[in-house]
Scaffold this motif. Structure first.
Motif, short mmCIF file in Angstrom:
data_model
loop_
_atom_site.label_atom_id
_atom_site.label_comp_id
_atom_site.label_asym_id
_atom_site.label_seq_id
_atom_site.Cartn_x
_atom_site.Cartn_y
_atom_site.Cartn_z
N LEU A 17 77.87 65.01 31.50
CA LEU A 17 77.23 63.70 31.63
C LEU A 17 77.94 62.85 32.69
CD1 LEU A 17 76.51 62.61 27.95
CD2 LEU A 17 74.82 62.92 29.76
N LEU A 18 79.28 62.91 32.65
CA LEU A 18 80.04 62.14 33.63
C LEU A 18 79.80 62.67 35.03
CD1 LEU A 18 83.36 61.62 31.66
CD2 LEU A 18 81.79 59.83 32.43
N ALA A 19 79.74 64.02 35.15
CA ALA A 19 79.51 64.63 36.46
C ALA A 19 78.15 64.23 37.00
CB ALA A 19 79.62 66.15 36.35
N ALA A 20 77.17 64.15 36.09
CA ALA A 20 75.82 63.80 36.54
C ALA A 20 75.75 62.34 36.98
CB ALA A 20 74.83 64.05 35.40
N GLY A 21 76.68 61.51 36.50
CA GLY A 21 76.73 60.13 36.95
C GLY A 21 75.56 59.33 36.43
N ALA A 22 74.40 59.59 36.97
CA ALA A 22 73.21 58.82 36.61
C ALA A 22 72.93 58.92 35.12
CB ALA A 22 72.02 59.32 37.41
N ALA A 23 73.29 60.06 34.53
CA ALA A 23 72.95 60.28 33.13
C ALA A 23 73.63 59.28 32.21
CB ALA A 23 73.34 61.70 32.72
N VAL A 24 74.80 58.82 32.60
CA VAL A 24 75.50 57.87 31.74
C VAL A 24 75.18 56.42 32.10
CG1 VAL A 24 77.40 59.38 31.08
CG2 VAL A 24 77.58 57.99 33.17
N THR A 25 74.54 56.21 33.25
CA THR A 25 74.24 54.84 33.65
C THR A 25 72.75 54.52 33.56
OG1 THR A 25 74.07 55.55 35.93
CG2 THR A 25 76.19 54.68 35.24
N SER A 26 71.89 55.55 33.45
CA SER A 26 70.46 55.29 33.41
C SER A 26 70.09 54.56 32.14
CB SER A 26 69.67 56.61 33.44
OG SER A 26 69.76 57.18 34.71
N PRO A 27 69.21 53.55 32.27
CA PRO A 27 68.76 52.87 31.06
C PRO A 27 67.95 53.80 30.17
CG PRO A 27 67.54 52.13 33.02
CD PRO A 27 68.63 53.03 33.50
N THR A 28 67.93 53.48 28.89
CA THR A 28 67.35 54.40 27.93
C THR A 28 65.84 54.59 28.14
OG1 THR A 28 67.16 52.53 26.45
CG2 THR A 28 69.03 53.99 26.11
N TRP A 29 65.15 53.60 28.74
CA TRP A 29 63.71 53.72 28.90
C TRP A 29 63.32 54.60 30.09
CZ3 TRP A 29 66.30 49.15 30.23
CH2 TRP A 29 66.33 48.86 31.58
N ALA A 30 64.28 54.82 31.00
CA ALA A 30 63.92 55.44 32.27
C ALA A 30 63.51 56.89 32.09
CB ALA A 30 65.09 55.35 33.24
N LYS A 31 62.50 57.27 32.90
CA LYS A 31 62.02 58.65 32.90
C LYS A 31 62.26 59.25 34.28
CE LYS A 31 58.09 58.20 29.70
NZ LYS A 31 57.74 56.78 29.72
N THR A 32 62.19 60.57 34.34
CA THR A 32 62.24 61.25 35.63
C THR A 32 60.90 61.94 35.86
OG1 THR A 32 64.62 61.59 35.48
CG2 THR A 32 63.41 63.06 36.95
N HIS A 33 60.36 61.75 37.06
CA HIS A 33 59.05 62.31 37.39
C HIS A 33 59.19 63.32 38.53
CE1 HIS A 33 57.09 58.89 35.25
NE2 HIS A 33 58.14 58.23 35.70
N GLU A 34 58.56 64.46 38.36
CA GLU A 34 58.50 65.45 39.44
C GLU A 34 57.16 65.23 40.14
OE1 GLU A 34 61.12 67.39 39.93
OE2 GLU A 34 62.09 66.66 38.09
N GLU A 71 59.48 50.73 36.34
CA GLU A 71 60.72 50.21 36.94
C GLU A 71 61.93 50.91 36.31
OE1 GLU A 71 61.06 46.09 36.05
OE2 GLU A 71 63.02 45.85 37.00
N GLY A 72 62.80 51.45 37.15
CA GLY A 72 63.99 52.15 36.67
C GLY A 72 63.82 53.66 36.62
N ASP A 73 62.58 54.14 36.76
CA ASP A 73 62.34 55.59 36.72
C ASP A 73 62.86 56.27 37.99
OD1 ASP A 73 61.10 55.25 34.31
OD2 ASP A 73 59.08 55.80 34.98
N THR A 74 63.18 57.55 37.83
CA THR A 74 63.60 58.38 38.96
C THR A 74 62.44 59.27 39.40
OG1 THR A 74 65.89 58.40 38.20
CG2 THR A 74 65.22 60.20 39.65
N ILE A 75 62.25 59.35 40.70
CA ILE A 75 61.18 60.20 41.24
C ILE A 75 61.84 61.30 42.06
CG2 ILE A 75 59.26 60.32 42.87
CD1 ILE A 75 59.94 57.05 41.21
N ASN A 76 61.61 62.53 41.65
CA ASN A 76 62.00 63.68 42.46
C ASN A 76 60.76 64.10 43.23
OD1 ASN A 76 64.60 63.78 41.36
ND2 ASN A 76 63.92 65.06 39.65
N PHE A 77 60.78 63.83 44.54
CA PHE A 77 59.57 64.04 45.35
C PHE A 77 59.72 65.25 46.26
CE2 PHE A 77 57.17 63.45 49.29
CZ PHE A 77 55.90 63.44 48.75
N THR A 78 58.64 66.02 46.35
CA THR A 78 58.60 67.16 47.26
C THR A 78 57.32 67.12 48.09
OG1 THR A 78 59.86 68.54 45.74
CG2 THR A 78 58.57 69.69 47.42
#
Ligand SMILES: [Cu+2]
Length: 326
Positions: A17-34, A71-78
């Protein structure tokens, strides 16, 4: 599980979790979208006569698909540029805050690019291809909208109905880049069509609503050059939110200018049944195609965010006769 093994597993999980960085700082509502899109160089239909246009598109449609996140979501875009294409293409998301040289660079046919961003600010944002000449890649259809909903659900009044409208210029010769530089556009489109939401034009549709509903229009001006002066004939915008951000609220607005590459959210509450054309009051644009009729009727059906994409031609015809606006 032995106690020591359990603890070591917990430590390993904490370390990752610490290595991922974002995982420990991301707000609980945030989602990740591919989100994956493909650059497609293909014809699209741009008016009710079935007229075809040699477009460059995202996913074969003009505009490209609406992306919707919170707002706050992560987008992995290709982005994929298939070998069958002839041109380099790129993707620039206005909702992102990332290095453009690295992420928005053009890729050649046969190549793929991926990048990640966090949609930190709520609103309605433009996206577009930025490959040179960018003026041509946008004019030919490589644009779309991304909605970033506020994480606070009550930041905006509840909308009963929502639409996305994207204004863009039509140049009948898609290879004439000089005409694009000279602003010699031949038509003005909403959602990739000339008089696409004009029910008095053969093949034209409409935007449905019921009297009393709060209609929210996520409006994007793709340009590439002209300013939009967005106005609801017969109504007044209840609220306008610059860039769609709830903090940028205006009230009781007759007309609001949206420049190329910008966007705003418009709320209107239609008081009574009837027709309310949404236009750019820069009339050279409205009378060349940028009229979308909001039709208020008690029996209005639910509708998608972007009706008629791709354009469904109801009745093929040879001539379009626009009804003059007031
Ligand atoms: Cu492109």
């Amino acid at each position: 599980m032995k106690q020591s093994l359990r603890i070591s597993c917990m430590l390993a999980a904490a370390a990752s979790l610490l290595a991922a960085g974002a995982a420990v700082t991301s707000p609980t509502w945030a989602k990740t979208h591919e989100i994956a899109m493909t650059a497609v160089e293909s014809d699209v239909v741009i008016d009710g006569s079935g007229e075809k246009y040699a477009a460059w598109t995202f996913n074969g449609q003009m505009p490209g698909p609406v992306v919707r996140v919170t707002e706050g979501d992560t987008i992995n875009f290709t982005l994929t540029n298939p070998e069958t294409n002839k041109n380099p293409h790129a993707m620039d998301f206005h909702a992102a805050e990332i290095d453009f040289l690295k992420n928005y660079r053009a890729i050649n046919a046969g190549e793929t690019i991926s990048y990640t961003f966090v949609a930190k600010k709520p609103g309605i944002f433009f996206y577009h291809c930025g490959a040179p000449p960018m003026i041509q890649h946008i004019a030919r259809g490589m644009f779309g909208a991304i909605i970033v909903d506020p994480k606070e659900v009550k930041a905006l009044p509840k909308a009963d109905r929502e639409y996305v409208l994207i204004q863009s210029e039509y140049f009948k010769n898609p290879g004439d880049v000089q005409a694009m530089f000279d602003r010699k556009f031949d038509g003005m489109m909403f959602n990739g069509g000339i008089f696409k939401y004009h029910p008095f034009v053969t093949g034209g549709g409409k935007l449905d609503t019921k009297p009393g509903e709060r209609v929210r229009i996520y409006f994007v001006n793709a340009g590439p050059n002209e300013f939009s002066s967005f106005h609801p004939i017969g109504e007044i915008w209840d609220n306008v939110y610059e860039s769609g951000n709830p903090a940028n609220k205006l009230t009781g607005v007759q007309t609001y200018v949206v420049g190329p590459g910008s966007a705003a959210t418009f709320d209107v509450v239609v008081e009574s049944a009837g027709a309310y054309p949404l236009v750019t009051h820069s009339l050279t644009g409205a009378l060349r195609g940028a009229i979308a009729v909001l039709l208020a009727s008690p029996d209005a059906k639910p509708a998608p965010l972007m009706p008629m994409v791709p354009w469904k031609v109801a009745t093929p015809q040879t001539e379009i006769t626009p009804v003059p606006t007031q």
